[in-house]
Design an enzyme around this catalytic site. Structure first.
Site, short mmCIF file in Angstrom:
data_model
loop_
_atom_site.label_atom_id
_atom_site.label_comp_id
_atom_site.label_asym_id
_atom_site.label_seq_id
_atom_site.Cartn_x
_atom_site.Cartn_y
_atom_site.Cartn_z
N GLY A 42 -9.19 -2.88 8.62
CA GLY A 42 -10.44 -3.20 7.76
C GLY A 42 -9.15 -3.87 7.16
CB ALA A 43 -6.20 -5.51 7.70
CG ASP B 122 -16.95 -1.84 17.87
OD1 ASP B 122 -16.99 -1.17 16.29
OD2 ASP B 122 -17.63 -1.84 18.49
CG ASN C 8 -7.98 -0.68 4.18
OD1 ASN C 8 -8.40 -0.07 2.33
ND2 ASN C 8 -8.88 -1.76 3.87
CB SER D 168 -14.84 5.49 -2.35
OG SER D 168 -15.27 5.33 -3.37
CE1 TYR E 124 -17.33 3.78 1.29
CE2 TYR E 124 -17.98 3.80 -0.92
CZ TYR E 124 -16.78 3.67 0.12
OH TYR E 124 -15.83 2.69 -0.92
CB ALA F 146 -21.41 12.10 3.55
CE LYS G 122 -14.59 4.81 2.06
NZ LYS G 122 -13.41 4.67 2.71
#
Length: 265
Positions: free
Chosen positions: A12-13, A63, A90, A149, A162, A164, A166
């Site tokens: 995710g960079a 992906d 990330n 998070s 989201y 769940a 995290k």
């Protein structure tokens, strides 16, 4: 130079926190940084920024909902760089980012649930699984750092999948730490509050009531401002470094005090 000579992978960079982490790793002495993302133009630009910061770098289109794409990204990094010392999981997507609204558990599409779980949680496991043999060979304090998070501890409207995912990521971090401790591989997680990223902006823009969304997202901060991606990047690089050598299986909050109280400004 906390990450001197390390070979680092960041998922995710292409933008936001992932981009900041990749650049900070280079600034802190990393020899190589792989940037993994689906956004090719932004990813390539970010890789150039990493090189300007001092590390060799490559962008690999990945992906994170596809097992073979993740495997290729890890194997290609190890082939080109000669191994892997640090993996930063990330990448993340949100329910509202995928639907353009704030879904509830009743109207959340199953396909969106699956995508969030695949990218946020399953990819974290797969990248760690495929990187583990290379990390076991590392002689440079190998480490995995996972993106959690504040939503791993408290629920937010519009983000059921989201939250769940995290929460699962926090427990997966503990499981990875347990299973890889025999090789001296540490695994920790970082849990940001509201950070000034494109993902956050997207959530606010798609809210029916933007002022209420802003209050919900960062009105809970004791420090009354948004966090910056560079602030998160410094924590991540610390967790990946020898300076965090006695920490594993833990989640570190960087949330401006969100979880320290029960209030909204």
């Amino acid at each position: 130079m906390k990450l001197k000579d390390r070979i680092v992978v960041v998922t995710g960079a292409a933008q936001g926190m992932g981009r900041a982490i990749a650049i900070e790793a280079a600034r802190q002495g990393a020899a190589w940084v792989t940037l993994a993302d689906v956004q090719e133009d932004r990813g390539a630009t970010a890789a150039h920024e990493v090189e300007r910061a001092g590390a060799k770098s490559i962008f690999i289109r990945t992906d994170l909902s596809n097992t073979e794409s993740i495997r290729h990204m890890i194997d290609e990094t190890a082939r080109l760089a000669g191994g892997i010392d640090v993996l930063v999981n990330n990448a993340g997507v949100t329910d509202d980012g995928l639907t353009g609204r704030s879904p509830t558990i009743e109207d959340l599409p199953e396909a969106v649930w699956d995508t969030v779980m695949n990218v946020n949680l399953k990819a974290m496991w797969l990248a760690s699984k495929f990187a583990a043999p290379w990390l076991r060979r590392s002689t440079k304090s190998p480490a995995i750092v996972n993106g959690a998070s504040v939503a791993s501890s408290v629920a937010y409207p519009g983000l059921p999948a989201y939250a769940a995912s995290k929460g699962g990521g926090v427990m997966l971090t503990k499981a990875i730490a347990l299973d890889l401790a025999d090789a001296g591989i540490r695994c920790n997680a970082y849990a940001p509050g509201a950070i000034d990223t494109p993902m956050l902006s997207h959530s606010v823009e798609h809210a029916q009531d933007r002022e209420k969304a802003r209050a919900r997202l960062w009105g809970t901060h004791l420090l009354e401002r948004l966090g910056q991606p560079e602030e998160v990047a410094k924590l991540v690089c610390f967790l990946a470094s020898d300076e965090a050598s006695f920490s594993t299986g833990s989640t570190f909050s960087i949330d401006a005090g969100t979880l320290a109280w029960r209030g909204v400004h």
